[in-house]
Design an enzyme around this catalytic site. Structure first.
Site, PDB file in Angstrom:
ATOM      1  N   LYS A 188       4.650   0.439   9.680  1.00  0.00           N
ATOM      2  CA  LYS A 188       4.632   1.735   9.004  1.00  0.00           C
ATOM      3  C   LYS A 188       4.159   2.832   9.935  1.00  0.00           C
ATOM      4  CE  LYS A 188       3.609   0.028   4.423  1.00  0.00           C
ATOM      5  NZ  LYS A 188       2.414  -0.240   3.651  1.00  0.00           N
TER       6      LYS A 188
ATOM      7  N   ARG B 146       5.570 -13.296   9.163  1.00  0.00           N
ATOM      8  CA  ARG B 146       6.229 -12.034   8.868  1.00  0.00           C
ATOM      9  C   ARG B 146       7.535 -11.949   9.638  1.00  0.00           C
ATOM     10  NH1 ARG B 146       2.529  -8.210   8.791  1.00  0.00           N
ATOM     11  NH2 ARG B 146       3.894  -6.446   9.153  1.00  0.00           N
TER      12      ARG B 146
ATOM     13  N   GLU C  95       0.878  -1.158   0.000  1.00  0.00           N
ATOM     14  CA  GLU C  95       0.000   0.000   0.000  1.00  0.00           C
ATOM     15  C   GLU C  95       0.925   1.220   0.000  1.00  0.00           C
ATOM     16  OE1 GLU C  95      -3.517   1.750   2.776  1.00  0.00           O
ATOM     17  OE2 GLU C  95      -2.927  -0.325   3.139  1.00  0.00           O
TER      18      GLU C  95
HETATM   19  P1  ATP Z   1       2.682  -2.437   8.046  1.00  0.00           P
HETATM   20  O1  ATP Z   1       2.007  -3.447   8.919  1.00  0.00           O
HETATM   21  O2  ATP Z   1       4.044  -2.044   8.489  1.00  0.00           O
HETATM   22  O3  ATP Z   1       1.825  -1.273   7.690  1.00  0.00           O
HETATM   23  P2  ATP Z   1       1.811  -3.752   5.763  1.00  0.00           P
HETATM   24  O4  ATP Z   1       1.770  -5.218   5.847  1.00  0.00           O
HETATM   25  O5  ATP Z   1       0.536  -3.030   5.910  1.00  0.00           O
HETATM   26  O6  ATP Z   1       2.943  -3.210   6.713  1.00  0.00           O
HETATM   27  P3  ATP Z   1       1.954  -3.533   2.963  1.00  0.00           P
HETATM   28  O7  ATP Z   1       2.256  -2.319   2.210  1.00  0.00           O
HETATM   29  O8  ATP Z   1       0.572  -4.057   2.940  1.00  0.00           O
HETATM   30  O9  ATP Z   1       2.458  -3.275   4.425  1.00  0.00           O
HETATM   31  O10 ATP Z   1       2.986  -4.695   2.622  1.00  0.00           O
HETATM   32  C1  ATP Z   1       3.259  -5.169   1.344  1.00  0.00           C
HETATM   33  C2  ATP Z   1       3.696  -6.591   1.438  1.00  0.00           C
HETATM   34  O11 ATP Z   1       4.797  -6.737   2.322  1.00  0.00           O
HETATM   35  C3  ATP Z   1       2.576  -7.450   1.970  1.00  0.00           C
HETATM   36  O12 ATP Z   1       2.438  -8.572   1.127  1.00  0.00           O
HETATM   37  C4  ATP Z   1       3.023  -7.835   3.337  1.00  0.00           C
HETATM   38  O13 ATP Z   1       2.608  -9.121   3.667  1.00  0.00           O
HETATM   39  C5  ATP Z   1       4.548  -7.757   3.243  1.00  0.00           C
HETATM   40  N1  ATP Z   1       5.128  -7.431   4.539  1.00  0.00           N
HETATM   41  C6  ATP Z   1       4.897  -6.333   5.281  1.00  0.00           C
HETATM   42  N2  ATP Z   1       5.559  -6.395   6.444  1.00  0.00           N
HETATM   43  C7  ATP Z   1       6.235  -7.574   6.456  1.00  0.00           C
HETATM   44  C8  ATP Z   1       7.116  -8.240   7.383  1.00  0.00           C
HETATM   45  N3  ATP Z   1       7.426  -7.701   8.569  1.00  0.00           N
HETATM   46  N4  ATP Z   1       7.627  -9.429   7.032  1.00  0.00           N
HETATM   47  C9  ATP Z   1       7.333  -9.974   5.845  1.00  0.00           C
HETATM   48  N5  ATP Z   1       6.526  -9.420   4.933  1.00  0.00           N
HETATM   49  C10 ATP Z   1       5.972  -8.233   5.218  1.00  0.00           C
HETATM   50 MG    MG Z   2      -0.997  -4.127   4.675  1.00  0.00          MG
END
Ligand code: ATP
Ligand code: MG
Length: 588
Positions: A305, A295, A60
């Site tokens: 984020k 994760r 996102e």
């Molecule tokens: P945050 O929780 O920090 O806002 P998010 O998961 O909302 O992160 P996205 O932009 O949706 O962030 O993430 C894009 C991709 O990265 C998704 O497929 C998500 O699963 C993966 N991702 C995000 N954080 C991690 C992590 N700590 N380890 C592995 N993959 C991750």
């Molecule tokens: Mg997300």
């Protein structure tokens, strides 16, 4: 660096096994690809898909990428590379708020920096989910027509109360049995802006008694008057993430949709939705499948984020690319390398077990990569003067230092030796402690790549602090000359000629957080910030470092790996960031 070393074979993991099985069984062999995302009719008009698998990385655009994302990027792009597929770079921008061009730019830059590409088989697979709003709307109407969705006018509180609990089933909404025609009319009114935000919602009609709460008629479209960065004010209704995501995957002909474990309970809805749309002919089999992995949780940092935004906005760090931040932009400025991240991703592997990874594992990976790739240089970080009293004041001579001890083909460079040198303060002791082999009165050490010197005395300031150390050199002991080893010494110290040194700003970074799990329990993670995470020093560096290009990495002998800062370096005046020390200074 060394060409003879075999490439590391990626470790087996459960996702790799699934991909291999699917390829072997030809699960996705019948797919067609019409050159871009599209519905079943469009894809059917295309060629057999030249990509054996399609994965995607779907951030996102509401923040900068962090080290956790690197795990997902290495996994998704890595699988595509290894199995003759392609990985789509998709911005999941279905949420009209919080999304900005700055984030889109930084995200694409970071993925490219990691060395990945979304070009493949003649197409560039950079996609924006908001371009699928028309299809998503059509999919919603299709569900309504088939009796699979309805407009609910319960209040948010009523909906919550009627959802039930983990142990009790939910209750049907009084609006659940409206006819498709009624629902279609209401949904169109929602779209046309006839109803207030939050006054009604479109829900999938599945099963209010399902043991999986995510199947109790999940919301799929909501009214939200917000200007979207791509579609402007075209829409006042927006799809929910759990509805949008499977559709995005399906339109892009994704085969393996890999996400983190918190989406495991959403998988039944993912499959339900795509099956319903396939029944109606909007999509076609084989459909994408979702797989979940755990994760990355990394000690001593925060990978969220929301928290990263807070650290930046409240100026706990200097910006998104502060070298102390676990953002990829920060890691890059810190001198971490794409190869180091790939090694790390491979080493930690992929599993379904939730666990914490020690930050030192990441640092070890960076060290391993830099040890091979970084040339050696000499730097004195905490300088005091060493005067060679028997060396002519107007003389300077060349000494030869290897650029890389394990790679002699990289040659040697000249470092100048003269009467006055800078040495490390810790390389001299007035009164040596037990086992100390470096400089102290009457002791001899080798000036690395130069001569053996004998300490003859020292000077102190009014506070008793040593300011100058004196020595004499032994002319027949120059490194690399015959007989240089005739005199054996135990200590070997580095130095920089004072007349030739490049005086530079060097930034020594420490952990941003003092504790392994910032904010553990109910504590505030901000209370765990390390107040001493940055030391800026003035160091004396060998002259050649003046020419370092931004982002060039070096090992400063005996100190660690350093990179010329990409932001603050100017030509002929680079500033250096410490990437990582030579050894782990954290494990006690
Ligand atoms: P945050 O929780 O920090 O806002 P998010 O998961 O909302 O992160 P996205 O932009 O949706 O962030 O993430 C894009 C991709 O990265 C998704 O497929 C998500 O699963 C993966 N991702 C995000 N954080 C991690 C992590 N700590 N380890 C592995 N993959 C991750
Ligand atoms: Mg997300």
């Amino acid at each position: 660096m060394s060409a003879e070393k075999p490439a590391i074979a990626p470790a087996a993991n459960f996702i790799r096994n699934i991909v291999e099985r699917d390829i072997e069984q030809g699960v996705y062999a019948s797919r067609r690809w019409a050159g871009g995302p599209g519905d079943a009719a469009m894809q059917a008009s295309g060629q057999p898909d030249p990509a054996r698998i399609r994965t995607r990385f779907p951030p996102e655009p509401n923040g900068y990428l962090h080290i956790g994302h690197a795990k997902s990027i290495c996994l998704n792009f890595g699988l595509a590379e290894q199995y003759g597929g392609v990985c789509h770079m998709r911005f999941d921008d279905t949420n009209p708020e919080k999304e900005e061009q700055e984030y889109v730019d930084s995200i694409t830059e970071s993925v490219k920096w990691l060395g990945y590409s979304w070009e493949g088989f003649g197409d560039s697979h950079l996609y924006f989910a908001s371009n699928y709003f028309d299809f998503m709307y059509r999919a919603a109407e299709t569900l309504i027509e088939a009796g699979h969705a309805y407009v609910d006018q319960q209040t948010a509180d009523e909906m919550r109360a009627n959802r039930g609990t983990l142990t009790e089933p939910g209750k049907d909404s009084p609006f659940r049995n409206r006819t498709p025609a009624e629902n279609l009319a209401l949904f169109r009114e929602m779209r046309d802006g006839k109803h207030a935000d939050g006054s009604m919602i479109l829900r999938a009609r599945i099963d209010m008694a399902s043991p999986n709460i995510n199947l109790r008629d999940p919301a799929i479209y909501r009214i939200r008057r917000a200007t979207h960065h791509n579609t402007g004010d075209t829409w006042c209704i927006y799809p929910m993430y759990t509805f949008a995501h499977p559709i995005e995957d399906a339109l892009e002909q994704i085969t393996h949709s890999i996400c983190t474990l918190e989406f495991e309970d959403q998988r039944p809805f993912y499959d339900w939705l795509l099956e319903r749309l396939a029944e109606s002919g909007l999509l076609a089999h084989p459909l994408p499948k979702q797989y979940e992995f755990s994760r990355l949780n990394l000690s001593y940092v925060v990978l969220s984020k929301r928290k990263l935004i807070e650290l930046v906005e409240n100026k706990h760090v200097t910006g998104w690319d502060d070298p102390r931040l676990p953002t990829l932009a920060g890691a890059r400025r810190r001198g971490y390398t794409p190869e180091g991240f790939k090694l790390f991703a491979d080493r930690i592997g992929v599993s379904k077990a939730d666990s914490w990874i020690e930050y030192t594992i990441l640092e070890d990976c960076m060290r391993e990569v830099l040890n091979e790739s970084a040339q050696r240089r000499i730097a004195v970080l905490d300088p005091i003067k060493l005067v060679i009293d028997n060396y002519p004041a107007d003389q300077a001579e060349d000494c030869y230092a290897p650029n890389h001890p394990q790679q002699p083909e990289l040659g040697k460079r000249v470092v100048k030796l003269s009467k006055e040198l800078w040495i490390e303060r810790e390389d001299f002791m007035e009164v040596p402690s037990k086992g100390y082999f470096r400089l102290f009165p009457d002791n001899m050490v080798r000036l690395r790549y130069g001569y053996v010197v004998k300490c003859t005395g020292f000077e102190t300031d009014a506070d008793g602090k040593v300011t100058i150390v004196h020595c004499d050199y032994l002319p027949d002991t120059k490194s690399g000359t015959p007989g240089a080893d005739a005199i054996k010494v135990k200590g070997n110290i580095h130095w920089v000629s004072a007349a030739h040194a490049y005086t530079a700003e060097v930034r020594l970074y420490d952990r941003l957080f003092k504790t392994a799990h910032p904010g553990a329990g109910d504590s505030n993670y901000l209370d765990d910030l390390n107040p001493a995470s940055l030391h800026v020093i003035t160091a004396q560096l060998e002259a050649s470092l003046k020419d370092a290009k931004p982002e060039e990495c070096f090992q400063f002998e005996r100190h660690g790996y350093f990179v010329a800062d990409k932001q603050d370096s100017v030509a002929g005046q680079p500033v250096f960031n410490r990437t990582v020390t030579l050894r782990d200074a954290w494990q006690k």
